[in-house]
Design a protein around this motif. Structure first.
Motif, mmCIF file in Angstrom:
data_model
loop_
_atom_site.group_PDB
_atom_site.id
_atom_site.type_symbol
_atom_site.label_atom_id
_atom_site.label_comp_id
_atom_site.label_asym_id
_atom_site.label_seq_id
_atom_site.Cartn_x
_atom_site.Cartn_y
_atom_site.Cartn_z
ATOM 1 N N HIS A 144 -35.604 56.003 30.445
ATOM 2 C CA HIS A 144 -35.112 56.778 29.294
ATOM 3 C C HIS A 144 -36.055 57.935 29.019
ATOM 4 C CE1 HIS A 144 -38.002 55.069 26.206
ATOM 5 N NE2 HIS A 144 -38.117 54.167 27.155
ATOM 6 N N ILE B 177 -32.281 51.371 22.526
ATOM 7 C CA ILE B 177 -32.294 51.498 23.985
ATOM 8 C C ILE B 177 -32.609 50.137 24.578
ATOM 9 C CG2 ILE B 177 -33.423 52.586 25.956
ATOM 10 C CD1 ILE B 177 -33.989 54.995 24.138
ATOM 11 N N LEU C 245 -30.749 57.348 28.346
ATOM 12 C CA LEU C 245 -30.869 56.258 27.367
ATOM 13 C C LEU C 245 -30.664 54.900 28.019
ATOM 14 C CD1 LEU C 245 -28.831 57.964 24.497
ATOM 15 C CD2 LEU C 245 -31.316 57.913 24.770
ATOM 16 N N LEU D 190 -27.232 52.431 28.183
ATOM 17 C CA LEU D 190 -26.229 52.716 27.151
ATOM 18 C C LEU D 190 -25.127 53.617 27.701
ATOM 19 C CD1 LEU D 190 -28.349 53.392 23.927
ATOM 20 C CD2 LEU D 190 -27.012 51.344 24.488
ATOM 21 N N THR D 191 -23.906 53.373 27.255
ATOM 22 C CA THR D 191 -22.761 54.186 27.645
ATOM 23 C C THR D 191 -21.846 54.374 26.444
ATOM 24 O OG1 THR D 191 -21.490 52.233 28.328
ATOM 25 C CG2 THR D 191 -22.793 53.358 30.032
ATOM 26 N N PHE E 88 -23.961 55.335 23.446
ATOM 27 C CA PHE E 88 -24.781 56.430 23.980
ATOM 28 C C PHE E 88 -24.709 57.636 23.049
ATOM 29 C CE2 PHE E 88 -25.656 60.259 26.274
ATOM 30 C CZ PHE E 88 -26.648 59.929 27.184
ATOM 31 N N ALA F 221 -27.936 59.110 21.165
ATOM 32 C CA ALA F 221 -28.367 60.441 21.588
ATOM 33 C C ALA F 221 -28.483 61.395 20.406
ATOM 34 C CB ALA F 221 -27.401 60.999 22.622
#
Length: 417
Positions: A22, A29, A205, A208-209, A213, A217
């Motif tokens: 990351h 995270i 990150l 993460l999606t 995310f 973000a």
């Protein structure tokens, strides 16, 4: 060798690895691995720009360095049983360049780099005096560093991670964003900016999606400054043998690290002042339950310095006071005093044939010592810069014979416009 818990393949970008690291701070995270107290493990680290800086004679890559992507951090590593209020004990067992890879296109494969960042893209401690981009490539031979761009200099590296820290809690992250945003608001158009806001562009990150995310973000803190969790402290003495005590703010502590340096002077004054590289770090972790209260370490890490500092015994020291180059008196401005000490050292080295930029690069990369020497005698603070004389091929001490001149060699490349 300890088990490698975060491997990196030098043929693949940081975002294409088996495990995803990351480049922002946020409590959500996910950790890449869980370790137990008392465990030792190895972590591979990519240099902070993930290969964007090249082993060549151009500084255009420093001029155009992609700051939104830094730092490429390995982790987080969750530590079993660590809870908010504890202290995480981290021992640096070993640290070095990319193992068994002494040649290649990545910094850490037998070489590293130092950059003077342009004022329009990050700047540095002396950016008003050095507003343009320059670069020096350093070659490694064991513990020694030399450069074709800075002739007549050889020194022993103090290899260390420039960045290591624990994850912030949600409350601490909100505090960072609030106070840094308030600072930016006092001069929103300043170049370089007073602080860096959260920036989804370029964010990495971990795993993460989707919506998670996007949310993280938009909130996550940039990794450029040091903060209460440690972070980008750039302490050159945090070498092999160091023991660090980090405050724990989230369950598991979530330790991350990166930004390895082959060598650095106190202050890392060119911003990319260290010799940047990728490599490995061997760590051992433990936990002191309730340690934040027990020892009064409620914020900011404390540490026992490493035991592998180079043995330089003779130094040439330069002092500065809190008066600007235009003669304006400032009140106990220790940072200004340190700037003036650095400028005096740079001016001195030019008498031996170095360009001002080469001298600036030396102060960033070589293991100089910077000290606040007097901070109570109004109106002037006094700061000092100690330069080890043994790193130079020539005798740089003042004498009746006058300064000897270096062989110019290749100059440090400057970016085009």
């Amino acid at each position: 060798m300890p088990e490698v818990l975060f491997p990196l393949d030098s043929t693949r970008k940081f975002t294409e690895q088996e495990l995803m690291g990351h480049n922002r701070w946020h409590p959500d995270i996910p950790p890449v691995a869980t370790v137990r107290p008392g465990q030792s493990f190895r972590v591979h680290c990519r240099e902070w720009f993930d290969g964007a800086i090249h082993n060549d004679d151009s500084a255009d890559d420093v001029r155009d360095a992609p700051l939104p992507i830094v730092h490429a951090l390995s982790g987080p590593f969750s530590v079993s049983g660590a809870e908010p209020g504890d202290l995480l004990v981290v021992d640096i067992l070993d640290v070095g360049p990319i193992p068994q890879e002494d040649a290649g296109p990545l910094a850490g494969q037998g070489w590293g780099y130092t950059g003077i960042f342009p004022k329009q893209n990050g700047g540095g401690f002396l950016t008003d005096y050095f507003p343009d981009a320059y670069k020096a490539i350093w070659d490694f031979s064991g513990q020694q560093a030399t450069s074709r761009h800075v002739p007549g200099v050889t020194f022993t590296g103090m290899i260390h991670p420039g960045l290591m820290g624990t994850a912030p809690s949600a409350a601490l992250l909100a505090k960072w964003n609030q106070r840094e945003g308030a600072l930016r608001a006092t001069d929103p158009d300043r170049v370089p900016p007073l602080s860096l806001p959260p920036l989804p562009d370029g964010a990495i990150l971990g795993s993460l999606t989707g919506a998670d995310f996007d949310r993280v973000a938009a909130e996550a803190a940039r990794t450029a400054p040091p903060r209460e969790n440690g972070g980008n402290q750039d302490i050159k003495n945090m070498t092999k043998g160091t023991r660090v005590f980090y405050p724990v703010y989230v369950p598991g502590a979530n330790l991350s690290l990166g930004d390895l340096h082959f060598s650095q002077g106190d202050g890392e004054i060119t911003f990319c002042g260290a010799i940047e590289m990728g490599g490995f770090v061997d760590l051992h972790v433990d936990v002191i339950k309730g340690g934040m209260t027990t020892y009064g370490v409620s914020e900011n890490a404390i540490f026992l310095p490493g035991n592998v500092a180079p043995q330089y015994s003779q130094w040439l020291a330069f002092s500065g006071i809190s008066v600007t180059t235009d003669g304006e008196q400032r009140y106990l401005d220790s940072q200004l005093a340190f700037q003036r000490a650095c400028l005096h050292a740079i001016d001195y080295l030019t008498k031996f044939g170095y360009s001002p930029e080469q001298a600036y690069l030396i102060l960033g990369a070589a293991p100089i010592e910077g000290r606040f020497s007097g901070v109570v005698d109004i109106p002037n603070s006094c700061a000092t810069v100690y330069l080890p004389t043994a790193i130079f091929d020539a005798d740089v001490r003042p004498s009746a014979a006058g300064p000897s001149r270096i062989k110019p060699g290749a100059s440090a490349p400057k970016s085009t416009f």
